[in-house]
Design an enzyme around this catalytic site. Structure first.
Site, short mmCIF file in Angstrom:
data_model
loop_
_atom_site.label_atom_id
_atom_site.label_comp_id
_atom_site.label_asym_id
_atom_site.label_seq_id
_atom_site.Cartn_x
_atom_site.Cartn_y
_atom_site.Cartn_z
N HIS A 1 8.29 -0.32 7.38
CA HIS A 1 7.65 0.71 6.56
C HIS A 1 8.64 1.26 5.52
O HIS A 1 8.62 2.45 5.18
CB HIS A 1 7.14 1.84 7.46
CG HIS A 1 5.87 2.51 7.01
ND1 HIS A 1 4.66 2.31 7.58
CD2 HIS A 1 5.64 3.40 6.00
CE1 HIS A 1 3.74 3.05 6.99
NE2 HIS A 1 4.32 3.72 6.00
N PRO B 1 0.83 -1.21 0.00
CA PRO B 1 0.00 0.00 0.00
C PRO B 1 0.86 1.26 0.00
O PRO B 1 1.81 1.35 0.78
CB PRO B 1 -0.79 -0.12 1.31
CG PRO B 1 0.04 -1.01 2.19
CD PRO B 1 0.76 -1.96 1.27
C1 LIG Z 1 5.36 6.61 -1.27
C2 LIG Z 1 5.03 5.62 -0.20
C3 LIG Z 1 3.82 5.71 0.45
C4 LIG Z 1 3.49 4.77 1.43
N1 LIG Z 1 2.26 4.82 2.01
C5 LIG Z 1 1.88 3.83 2.85
C6 LIG Z 1 0.56 3.79 3.34
O1 LIG Z 1 -0.26 4.64 3.03
N2 LIG Z 1 0.22 2.77 4.17
C7 LIG Z 1 1.12 1.80 4.53
O2 LIG Z 1 0.79 0.89 5.27
N3 LIG Z 1 2.38 1.82 4.07
C8 LIG Z 1 2.78 2.80 3.23
N4 LIG Z 1 4.04 2.79 2.72
C9 LIG Z 1 4.97 1.70 3.08
C10 LIG Z 1 4.81 0.52 2.12
O3 LIG Z 1 3.57 -0.09 2.25
C11 LIG Z 1 5.88 -0.54 2.36
O4 LIG Z 1 5.87 -0.93 3.71
C12 LIG Z 1 7.28 -0.07 1.99
O5 LIG Z 1 7.24 0.77 0.87
C13 LIG Z 1 8.14 -1.27 1.67
O6 LIG Z 1 9.44 -0.88 1.38
P1 LIG Z 1 10.02 -0.73 -0.10
O7 LIG Z 1 9.45 0.52 -0.67
O8 LIG Z 1 11.49 -0.61 0.17
O9 LIG Z 1 9.66 -1.96 -0.88
C14 LIG Z 1 4.41 3.74 1.76
C15 LIG Z 1 5.64 3.67 1.10
C16 LIG Z 1 5.95 4.59 0.12
C17 LIG Z 1 7.26 4.45 -0.61
#
Ligand SMILES: Cc1cc2nc3c(=O)[nH]c(=O)nc-3n(C[C@H](O)[C@H](O)[C@H](O)COP(=O)(O)O)c2cc1C
Length: 406
Positions: free
Chosen positions: A306, A107
């Site tokens: 996260h 997400p």
């Molecule tokens: C731009 C962005 C927005 C995100 N928004 C959310 C969110 O709204 N809810 C959530 O649970 N995690 C959010 N995340 C975390 C991602 O769900 C995930 O845990 C994380 O991106 C995983 O790491 P990676 O980008 O290195 O694969 C966000 C990540 C990014 C990069």
């Protein structure tokens, strides 16, 4: 090009014409993308600094962000030979449904500010490839609309802790047809992301001369995503954090939508009582919390920091996965944060995860080339996992266990 030639080529899918870039241009761009990390390099100068920094950045000094990539190097594979891997499969069963591969699109809030209609595009590519897509509460696309695009999508909530709010949100998500409700639990408060301050990215968005200049100096993003979104879909609003309200990204009421410090196990248990489908907690790093989740009737957990965007200095999911797995019983275990390679995914499976979530690369892929970009990303990673399984000497994902690692 004749119409049937267009449909025969996956890169000339309907949405590619809608992305503003010609299909041939997409093909040209994607030829340079050989792995998931290439998307970030390709897209960096195409996005305004504020938008790129919002996606790519981590919290504070970026210690956890960096560790998320480095951690994988500490494990090496022990390959097995002469095992006839000619009929191998990456298929993975999660919550009673069989998917094509053991990874999902994580997400991500405000995705449609990064790439035009990015939620729908990622969701469609995920559905076509038969992998899970998870919609963020913080997204601009209403969850009801997204469920029309991909009826198998999952929902990840941020919400206020009031009991009536919890009940109303559970009812809204269920009415839209979702089966899986994820609650993100590692955001009691917003984190300190200095890079956002430096580039001028704020939520709510505060238009400044600097932001305007940033947009104007990236005309492709301005025309293809910024202005196009406003013209075609109206002023972006955060659509899924409240049962009824949709504050725009400029609204003062938006401050602190994600951080609800009063959220506690009591609220998670309330969701469990109201939500009849599968319930997943995202953002667990401690084995004690995994145990409490199991005892609270949770169906799955995402071991996650996260993507290094919350507490800097926290462990990587890979550091704690096997000790957490010892506490999870029948729960489905996901891991995310920094996964980019097929070998990263296989290492997580070996330590006990059932599936991995991946964030940034899919959003960069959507920003670079719309749905064709996301399709390409899914294909690249699927191919890596498939090849790596063969080289490792396994034919099915459930054959990947601790014995393959040293
Ligand atoms: C731009 C962005 C927005 C995100 N928004 C959310 C969110 O709204 N809810 C959530 O649970 N995690 C959010 N995340 C975390 C991602 O769900 C995930 O845990 C994380 O991106 C995983 O790491 P990676 O980008 O290195 O694969 C966000 C990540 C990014 C990069």
């Amino acid at each position: 090009m004749p119409a049937d030639a267009a449909t025969a080529n996956p890169l000339t899918h309907r949405s590619e014409f809608a992305s503003g870039l010609r299909p041939r241009r997409h093909r040209h761009l994607l030829r340079h993308v050989l792995n998931l990390e290439d998307f970030e390099r390709m897209v960096e100068h195409r996005l305004p600094r504020a938008v790129f920094g919002y996606v790519s950045g981590g919290a504070e000094a970026g210690v956890t962000y960096q560790h998320n990539r480095e951690v994988f190097a500490q494990w090496r594979f022990i390959t097995r030979i002469l095992r006839d891997v000619s009929r191998r499969s990456t298929a993975t069963t999660l919550f009673g449904r069989t998917y094509a591969a053991p990874f999902a699109i994580a997400p991500m809030g405000a995705s449609a500010v990064v790439g035009y209609d990015a939620d729908n595009r990622m969701a469609r590519a995920a559905m076509d490839a038969n992998i899970p897509f998870i919609l963020s509460a913080n997204s601009i696309t209403p969850l009801e609309e997204l469920a029309q695009t991909n009826p198998h999508a999952w929902f990840a909530a941020y919400q206020k802790p009031a009991a009536e709010n919890i009940q109303a949100m559970c009812e809204r998500v269920a009415a839209a047809g979702y089966d899986v409700f994820m609650l993100t639990v590692d955001v009691p408060v917003g984190s300190n992301r200095e890079n956002n301050i430096r580039t001028g990215y704020t939520m709510p968005l505060r238009p400044t001369p600097r932001l305007a200049l940033d947009g104007l100096s990236h005309p492709r993003w301005l025309a293809g995503t910024g202005l196009r979104t406003v013209l075609k879909r109206g002023v972006p609003a955060i659509s899924n954090i409240d049962p009824t309200q949709r504050p725009t990204i400029f609204s003062r009421t938006l401050g602190g939508v994600t951080g609800h410090a009063a959220f506690a196990w009591e609220q998670a248990e309330l969701i469990r009582r109201h939500w009849k489908g599968r319930f997943v907690l995202k953002g667990i790093l401690s084995k004690e919390d995994a145990r409490i989740a199991r005892e609270s009737g949770v169906d799955g957990i995402v071991v996650s920091n996260h993507g290094g965007r919350q507490l800097d200095g926290s462990v990587s999911p890979m550091d704690v996965l096997s000790e957490i797995r010892a506490e999870t019983g029948d729960m489905t275990v996901f891991a995310d944060s920094g996964f980019r390679r097929g070998t990263d995914v296989l290492k997580a499976l070996a330590l006990g995860a059932h599936c991995v979530l991946i964030g940034r690369p899919f959003l960069f892929a959507a920003a670079l080339a719309g749905e064709a970009g996301v399709e390409h990303a899914i294909k690249l990673l699927s191919r890596e996992i498939d090849t790596d399984m063969a080289l490792l000497g396994v034919s099915a994902v459930d054959q990947v266990d601790a014995s393959v690692l040293r």
